[in-house]
Design a protein around this motif. Sequence first.
Motif, PDB file in Angstrom:
ATOM      1  N   ARG A   1      49.493   9.249  32.378  1.00 21.56           N
ATOM      2  CA  ARG A   1      49.270   9.588  30.971  1.00 21.56           C
ATOM      3  C   ARG A   1      48.699   8.426  30.175  1.00 21.56           C
ATOM      4  O   ARG A   1      48.062   8.641  29.142  1.00 21.56           O
TER       5      ARG A   1
ATOM      6  N   SER B   1      45.856   9.327  27.531  1.00 22.20           N
ATOM      7  CA  SER B   1      46.081   9.169  26.084  1.00 22.20           C
ATOM      8  C   SER B   1      44.935   8.432  25.404  1.00 22.20           C
ATOM      9  O   SER B   1      44.666   8.636  24.217  1.00 22.20           O
TER      10      SER B   1
ATOM     11  N   GLU C   1      48.059  14.478  33.602  1.00 18.20           N
ATOM     12  CA  GLU C   1      49.291  14.750  32.848  1.00 18.20           C
ATOM     13  C   GLU C   1      49.258  14.013  31.516  1.00 18.20           C
ATOM     14  O   GLU C   1      48.555  13.017  31.354  1.00 18.20           O
ATOM     15  N   GLY C   2      50.013  14.528  30.562  1.00 16.86           N
ATOM     16  CA  GLY C   2      50.051  13.909  29.240  1.00 16.86           C
ATOM     17  C   GLY C   2      48.946  14.390  28.316  1.00 16.86           C
ATOM     18  O   GLY C   2      48.518  13.650  27.426  1.00 16.86           O
TER      19      GLY C   2
ATOM     20  N   GLU D   1      47.727  15.993  25.215  1.00 18.13           N
ATOM     21  CA  GLU D   1      48.429  16.219  23.957  1.00 18.13           C
ATOM     22  C   GLU D   1      47.601  16.977  22.919  1.00 18.13           C
ATOM     23  O   GLU D   1      48.131  17.345  21.866  1.00 18.13           O
TER      24      GLU D   1
ATOM     25  N   CYS E   1      45.883  20.391  34.896  1.00 11.17           N
ATOM     26  CA  CYS E   1      46.487  19.506  33.899  1.00 11.17           C
ATOM     27  C   CYS E   1      47.814  20.065  33.406  1.00 11.17           C
ATOM     28  O   CYS E   1      48.150  21.234  33.638  1.00 11.17           O
ATOM     29  N   GLN E   2      48.537  19.202  32.711  1.00 13.22           N
ATOM     30  CA  GLN E   2      49.792  19.577  32.063  1.00 13.22           C
ATOM     31  C   GLN E   2      49.993  18.655  30.873  1.00 13.22           C
ATOM     32  O   GLN E   2      49.394  17.583  30.793  1.00 13.22           O
ATOM     33  N   GLY E   3      50.821  19.058  29.937  1.00 13.45           N
ATOM     34  CA  GLY E   3      51.077  18.229  28.764  1.00 13.45           C
ATOM     35  C   GLY E   3      51.611  19.070  27.624  1.00 13.45           C
ATOM     36  O   GLY E   3      51.624  20.306  27.677  1.00 13.45           O
ATOM     37  N   ASN E   4      52.030  18.409  26.552  1.00 13.16           N
ATOM     38  CA  ASN E   4      52.652  19.105  25.435  1.00 13.16           C
ATOM     39  C   ASN E   4      51.687  20.028  24.700  1.00 13.16           C
ATOM     40  O   ASN E   4      52.109  20.958  24.016  1.00 13.16           O
TER      41      ASN E   4
END
Length: 575
Positions: free
Chosen positions: A494, A498, A527-528, A530, A546-549
């Motif tokens: 991440r 970011s 990942e991460g 946002e 992908c993955q993340g909030n």
Amino acid sequence: MVDYRILLIDDDEVDARVIQRSLSTCGLNASIQRAVNSEQGKQLIEQQEFDCILLDYILPEGTSLELFQDLLEQPCSQRPPIIMLTGISSAGVAAQSIQLGAQEYLNKDELTPWTLQKLIESACDKSVLQQQIESRDEELISMGFYDSLTGLPNRQLFQDRLEQSIHNQQRDGDLFAILMMDLDLFKEINDTYGHEAGDNVLQQAGERLNRAVREADTVARLGGDEFSAILTSMTSRDSIVTVIEKIIEAIAEPFSVQGKLVNIGISIGYAFCPEDSEDASTLLRFADMAMYQAKKASLGYSAYSSEKSVVTETAAILSHGLPQAIKDDQFSVYYQPQIKLSTGHIYGAEALIRWHHPELGLIRPDQFIAIAERSRAIDAITLHVLAKALARNVIWQDMGFELSISINLSARVLHNEDVIENIIDLVHSFGINPQKICLEVTETAVMQSPEVAIQLLTKLSDAGIRLSIDDFGTGYSSLKYLKGFPINEIKIGREFISGLLENSAEEKIVTVILALGRSFDLDVVAEGVEDDRTLRRLHRLGCQYCQGNHISTALDHRDFELWLESSSRHQAIQV
């Protein structure tokens, strides 16, 4: 060659001739030398070795008790047996001589060749027996105060020396430091190579630690892979760093284990007396707190500070609570959705552990995983979480969702063959397609012992389980090892994601990792994520997953299943 070398200390010429004649006519093969006073006797004893001393009670300078006391100060193994001679017929003199340490007593009026022979033989036999007893006593004392494996002082002796160091500090005012030291990755050596190999590493480590400090300092083994040290007469707080760095360098040298070179590390915490405390148990506790901070943050070493103590006391609460947490099922699993960027649909979820502590509330994994690794509870926690995630995956299949599950493995678990076997058995017991299980390991964990890691990763891969390198790009793996790892996936950390929009360097790194994944035919997960702009940039760069909030935060199983079944789930995430 004579059997007995006799020293006669007697100033009386007549008595001396009688004794010499008795020795020549008895059955002993003996040589005899004579001194006429204490001073001559001392000189002969210093110059030569004797098997027995015949000491007259009365000498020109008075009684021979002063010389007798000097002889008794020598170690038993270096002191010949003593037969006290006297012309005084006194039971008191006889009793005093034996009480002081003479092996035998002889009144000269009772002297015969046979009597003298028997007394000399008896005195020598008693001396040998006494030496054996004292040697055994010393061995028992050593067993009580020294570690039987490393030969270093044990906890009891260390505590005594710490109390003495505090006393000396209060008297002389000299600053001293106490170190608490814990070997990194020692459990992996035990699990991989066996306890005999682990004991050998502890012996090697003890020798290295002892060589790294000064002769006046004390290094002790407190138990397991935990060592401690007292560094005396420190000129300043800064001077300790030189010693600590020498210790770290000594342990950093590869250890020979069953013909292989293995690398481990050491985490060190330290506290000062009197600045931090003048109490022994408090100093130990403070140094242990600092050591925990060093291990948790991978600092190598850390000094105690009152600001860190609150955090460390919380860590102690967590450490003590781990066994009960497993027993009471205080752990739950949250799930973060993972999507395929080309379709926008969910394909899997990462399982993330949470601890519902009865006093501290919800605890995130970054607050307790390092503690669990140090307390050896990580093995049980890993299997506990895996079982929960597998059981939930079976429910999702029944709901019509064919999802993969990603689960993190710690460095300690990665090097424990027994736990790896248990993981394989657990996956098979749930009847789940092992290709739907992905185990994530960090680069750093793998590179701590690449050969062992490859061996155990291969065992997982052979069982059909998928493998992923988490936080790729943040460790130190080489392409040589990447090619040798039986992995299916790499995850971009991440910290790179970011800064993707603001930093061209981060974008270049991500681009290189994506190209590397394609070259090795590996799936790449970012990942991460946002926000939507980052999601779209990743899609344009060719990222697959992908993955993340921005997609969803980690959810407990109820909310995750609601998320799956909601109308928004059926509308693919727009990229």
